[in-house]
Scaffold this motif. Structure first.
Motif, PDB file in Angstrom:
ATOM      1  N   PHE A  36      49.043  25.954  31.614  1.00  0.00           N
ATOM      2  CA  PHE A  36      48.303  25.677  32.841  1.00  0.00           C
ATOM      3  C   PHE A  36      47.641  27.002  33.216  1.00  0.00           C
ATOM      4  CE2 PHE A  36      50.502  21.930  35.224  1.00  0.00           C
ATOM      5  CZ  PHE A  36      50.533  21.179  34.069  1.00  0.00           C
ATOM      6  N   TYR A  37      46.423  26.929  33.650  1.00  0.00           N
ATOM      7  CA  TYR A  37      45.754  28.165  34.084  1.00  0.00           C
ATOM      8  C   TYR A  37      45.194  27.954  35.484  1.00  0.00           C
ATOM      9  CZ  TYR A  37      42.743  32.289  33.956  1.00  0.00           C
ATOM     10  OH  TYR A  37      42.150  33.486  34.246  1.00  0.00           O
ATOM     11  N   ILE A  38      45.692  28.715  36.406  1.00  0.00           N
ATOM     12  CA  ILE A  38      45.279  28.524  37.803  1.00  0.00           C
ATOM     13  C   ILE A  38      44.180  29.520  38.168  1.00  0.00           C
ATOM     14  CG2 ILE A  38      46.050  28.562  40.210  1.00  0.00           C
ATOM     15  CD1 ILE A  38      48.852  27.735  39.094  1.00  0.00           C
ATOM     16  N   ILE A  39      43.030  28.993  38.529  1.00  0.00           N
ATOM     17  CA  ILE A  39      41.916  29.830  38.997  1.00  0.00           C
ATOM     18  C   ILE A  39      41.838  29.598  40.498  1.00  0.00           C
ATOM     19  CG2 ILE A  39      39.432  30.283  38.822  1.00  0.00           C
ATOM     20  CD1 ILE A  39      39.556  29.189  35.938  1.00  0.00           C
ATOM     21  N   ARG A  40      42.207  30.621  41.266  1.00  0.00           N
ATOM     22  CA  ARG A  40      42.493  30.362  42.673  1.00  0.00           C
ATOM     23  C   ARG A  40      41.267  30.104  43.536  1.00  0.00           C
ATOM     24  NH1 ARG A  40      42.769  35.753  41.893  1.00  0.00           N
ATOM     25  NH2 ARG A  40      42.369  37.167  43.629  1.00  0.00           N
ATOM     26  N   TYR A  41      40.114  30.487  43.082  1.00  0.00           N
ATOM     27  CA  TYR A  41      38.856  30.081  43.727  1.00  0.00           C
ATOM     28  C   TYR A  41      37.913  29.668  42.610  1.00  0.00           C
ATOM     29  CZ  TYR A  41      40.534  32.618  47.817  1.00  0.00           C
ATOM     30  OH  TYR A  41      41.280  33.058  48.875  1.00  0.00           O
ATOM     31  N   GLN A  42      37.275  28.547  42.775  1.00  0.00           N
ATOM     32  CA  GLN A  42      36.398  28.104  41.680  1.00  0.00           C
ATOM     33  C   GLN A  42      35.212  29.032  41.442  1.00  0.00           C
ATOM     34  OE1 GLN A  42      35.281  24.085  41.110  1.00  0.00           O
ATOM     35  NE2 GLN A  42      37.302  23.282  41.609  1.00  0.00           N
ATOM     36  N   GLY A  43      34.868  29.831  42.436  1.00  0.00           N
ATOM     37  CA  GLY A  43      33.800  30.812  42.237  1.00  0.00           C
ATOM     38  C   GLY A  43      34.159  31.780  41.114  1.00  0.00           C
TER      39      GLY A  43
END
Lengths: 310, 272
Positions: free
Chosen positions: A73-80
Motif C-alpha cells: 500500500f502506498y499512501i500519498i497524503r495529498y494528491q497534489g
C-alpha cells in the motif's frame, strides 16, 4: 451499527499486513493522526514503513517493493504530491507487466482535501495518472465500494490508484443509482461531489424535475453498463458529470466516452480552470449541491428555450 | 574466468557494432565495450560466493546481462526484435531483462533503478546490485535512495561505471563533487577505484552484501553514447591490458570467444 469508511480502511490495512504480509509505505504516517485514522497504529516491524521526505525516490522504492511481490500500500497524503510520486509508478510499475512480464501490483491511496489549502493540497489530481496505460483508477466513497476494490486488487496483479477524499471517511451509507424512470437529466458524480450530487438530486426532484443519478467510482477502466447507456439515451437532456479534479482532465475524457456511446450531451463541472489560493475565499472548490442545482436548471431551461424557438 | 566474461562482452558488442553499421539493427543501441571489466569482475566475485543477486541496470545493460550469465542467444534475439529475446523483443538494447538471472529491465529514466533496487532490496532482504553511470548519480532521487539504503543498512551494492561523460559533457562541467564523497556523507562504505579486477575484488571481497557499499569505478567506453561509432581514440583499454598481462593463453581464449560469438550472430541472423 454501520461502520464508518475510516474503520473499514483501517481493518483492510490491518488484514493486509497481518494475513498477507503486505507493507504500507508513506511519509509522516504517524504524524497526521495515522492518516486521518485510516491506518492501524503499527510500526516498521509490522510492515508500516516511514519513508523519507523524498517523494520522487519514494515512488520508485515502492515500485521496487511491488516488483518483489509485497503488494504494498502506498499512501500519498495529498494528491497534489502525485506530481512528484507518479514518475516511476507511471513509467515503470504501470509498464512492468507488459514490457518485462514482471507485474508490480501496488495499492496507492491518494488523499484529497477540499479548499483553502492551495493548488497542491486541495482537490484530486488523478488526471495525471489517467492517461497512462497499465493503471486502474477508483474513487470509492463507501464501505462496500472500498471492500470491493480491495478484493479485486488481491485477485489481480495491477497497479491500483485509489482516489480517496477525507470527507468520505465518516461516511457510513451506501450509494444507490436511480435510473429506472424516464428522466430529464442524469447526474454522474465522482469523488466527494457524489455527496453533493445526492443532495442536489433530491432537491431537484422535489421541485418537479426528474433527475437520476449514476455514481461513478470505477474510473479506469471505465465501463458504461448497458442499462446506464439505455437510461442516458432515454433521458431528455443528457448528463451532468461532476468531479473534484480540474475540469479539463479526466472529466472531459469520460464525458467524451459517454457521448460516443450515447449521442447525448454530457455537461461537466469540476474545479475551475484557475489556480487555487491558500484561503477559503480564494480557493477552487468542487461544485456544491447549489452549484449543481443551478447548473441543471440552466441546462434544462436553455434546451427548453431552444426547442421552443425551433 | 573474469577475463572470459569480459572477452565475451567485448566481442558481443563488437558484433552489435557491425550489425548496426550493416543496418541489421535499426534502433538505438547502447554499447558497453571498454567498460566490461566492471560487471565482469563483480559477477565473478558473486559467482565465487555462490550468490545470485537481483540486478538493476540502466540502458547500457548488455555487459551486465552477459557477465551475470544471461543467455547469449536470447540477447542476440532481443536485439533482432525476436519474441525469443530475453525481453520478448520488447526491450531492444535499452531495456534488457531476464528472470533467469534476476535482471530487471530499465524504462529509460536515468537512475530510477537506484530507487527500484533499494525498494526491492528493502522488501525482500535479498542481495541487490544497482548499476549507475557517473551522470545518473547526479539525479536527486538517486541520492535519496543512497541515503535510505544506508539508513536501513541494506545488503546492496551501488556500482558507478564512471567514464567521465554524460553523453559528451565532462564531469568537471557538471559538478564539483565526487560521488564517493557524497555517498560517504550518507554513511555508505564508499570507494573510488580503477576498473582492474584486482582492485574491485579487494574492495568488495569482504563486505559485499553485508552492508550497503558504494563503488565508483573509473572506466573508458570505446564507442558512442548511443549507436555504433567512435568519438575519439581511447587509450588504456582494460581488456587489452589484461590480455597483455595474462599472455598467450588469454589470446587463445579471446579468439575462441570471438569466433563463437560471430558464429552465433550469423546463425541467428539466418533465422530472421
Amino acid at each position: 451499527m454501520a461502520t464508518a469508511l475510516r474503520e473499514t480502511i483501517k481493518n483492510i490495512t490491518f488484514k493486509h499486513l497481518k494475513k498477507f504480509k503486505g507493507q504500507v509505505f508513506g511519509q509522516n504516517l504517524t504524524g497526521v493522526g495515522w492518516v486521518a485514522g485510516t491506518l492501524p497504529e503499527l510500526y516498521e516491524k509490522d510492515g508500516v514503513i516511514e519513508l523519507p521526505l523524498a517523494d520522487v525516490a519514494n515512488g520508485g522504492m515502492v515500485t521496487g517493493s511491488a516488483l518483489v511481490g509485497r503488494r504494498p500500500f502506498y499512501i500519498i497524503r495529498y494528491q497534489g504530491y502525485n506530481w512528484l510520486n507518479c514518475i516511476f509508478i507511471a513509467n515503470y510499475a504501470c509498464k512492468s507487466k507488459e514490457i518485462w512480464d514482471k507485474p508490480a501490483p501496488m495499492f496507492i491511496r491518494g488523499l484529497s482535501n477540499e479548499g483553502g489549502l492551495g493548488p497542491v493540497s486541495t482537490s484530486s489530481h488523478i488526471s495525471i495518472f489517467y492517461k497512462m496505460p497499465g493503471i486502474k483508477i477508483f474513487s470509492p466513497m463507501s464501505n462496500k465500494e472500498y471492500l470491493k476494490i480491495y478484493k479485486k486488487f488481491m485477485q489481480e496483479d495491477e497497479v491500483f490508484y485509489i482516489s480517496e477524499h477525507r470527507k468520505s471517511y465518516e461516511n457510513k451509507l451506501e450509494f444507490k443509482n436511480t435510473i429506472k424512470k424516464a428522466l430529464d437529466i442524469i447526474l454522474m458524480p465522482i469523488s466527494v461531489t457524489r455527496f453533493e450530487a445526492e443532495k442536489a438530486k433530491n432537491h431537484l426532484n422535489k421541485l418537479g424535475y426528474r433527475v437520476g443519478i449514476i455514481h461513478l467510482f470505477e474510473l479506469k477502466p471505465f465501463v458504461l453498463k448497458k442499462k446506464w447507456i439505455n437510461a442516458i439515451k432515454k433521458s431528455k437532456y443528457g448528463v451532468l458529470m461532476t468531479d473534484n479534479d480540474y475540469v479539463d482532465g479526466i472529466l472531459r475524457t469520460l464525458a467524451h466516452k459517454i457521448n460516443e456511446k450515447t449521442d447525448q450531451t454530457v455537461n461537466v463541472m469540476g474545479l475551475k480552470d484557475k489556480s487555487a489560493g491558500y484561503t477559503v475565499k480564494t480557493s477552487n472548490f468542487p461544485p456544491s449541491a447549489l452549484d449543481i442545482i443551478n447548473k441543471v436548471r440552466v441546462i434544462i431551461s436553455k434546451k427548453r428555450r431552444k426547442k421552443k424557438n425551433g | 574466468m573474469t577475463f572470459k566474461k569480459a572477452s565475451l562482452c567485448r566481442h558481443f558488442e563488437n558484433e552489435v557494432y557491425k550489425r548496426v553499421q550493416e543496418k541489421k539493427i535499426n534502433f538505438p543501441v547502447y554499447l558497453s565495450a571498454g567498460q566490461e571489466y566492471v560487471p565482469s569482475s563483480i559477477a565473478q566475485l558473486v559467482h565465487n560466493k555462490k550468490i545470485k543477486p537481483m540486478l538493476f541496470g540502466q540502458h547500457r545493460g548488455h555487459s551486465i546481462y552477459l557477465s551475470f550469465g544471461g543467455d547469449v542467444t536470447q540477447l542476440i534475439d532481443e536485439l533482432l526484435g525476436m519474441k525469443s529475446g530475453c525481453t520478448r523483443g520488447m526491450g531492444g538494447s535499452l531495456s534488457i531483462s531476464s528472470k533467469k538471472i534476476n535482471m530487471f529491465g530499465h524504462e529509460g529514466l536515468m537512475g530510477s533503478n537506484a530507487c527500484m533496487g533499494v525498494g526491492a532490496c528493502f522488501s525482500s532482504s535479498k542481495p541487490t546490485i544497482v548499476f549507475l553511470g557517473d551522470a545518473s548519480v547526479e539525479e536527486d532521487y538517486v541520492l535519496a535512495s543512497l541515503s535510505w539504503a544506508a539508513k536501513k543498512e541494506l545488503p546492496i551494492l551501488f556500482v558507478v561505471e564512471d567514464n567521465n561523460y554524460a553523453v559528451l559533457t565532462k564531469k568537471e562541467d557538471r559538478r564539483d563533487w565526487k560521488a564517493k564523497d557524497v555517498a560517504k556523507a550518507f554513511k555508505l562504505d564508499s570507494y573510488d577505484t580503477q576498473d582492474n579486477p584486482e582492485n574491485i575484488f579487494k574492495i568488495l571481497k569482504k563486505n559485499i552484501f553485508k552492508k550497503p557499499i558504494f563503488i565508483n569505478v573509473h572506466t573508458k567506453r570505446l564507442y558512442w553514447h548511443a549507436g555504433a561509432g567512435e568519438d575519439e581514440k581511447v587509450f588504456g583499454d582494460r581488456l587489452g591490458k589484461e590480455m597483455k598481462y595474462l599472455g598467450k593463453r588469454a589470446v587463445e581464449i579471446d579468439n575462441k570467444i570471438k569466433n563463437r560469438i560471430k558464429k552465433l550472430w550469423q546463425q541467428r541472423l539466418e533465422k530472421l
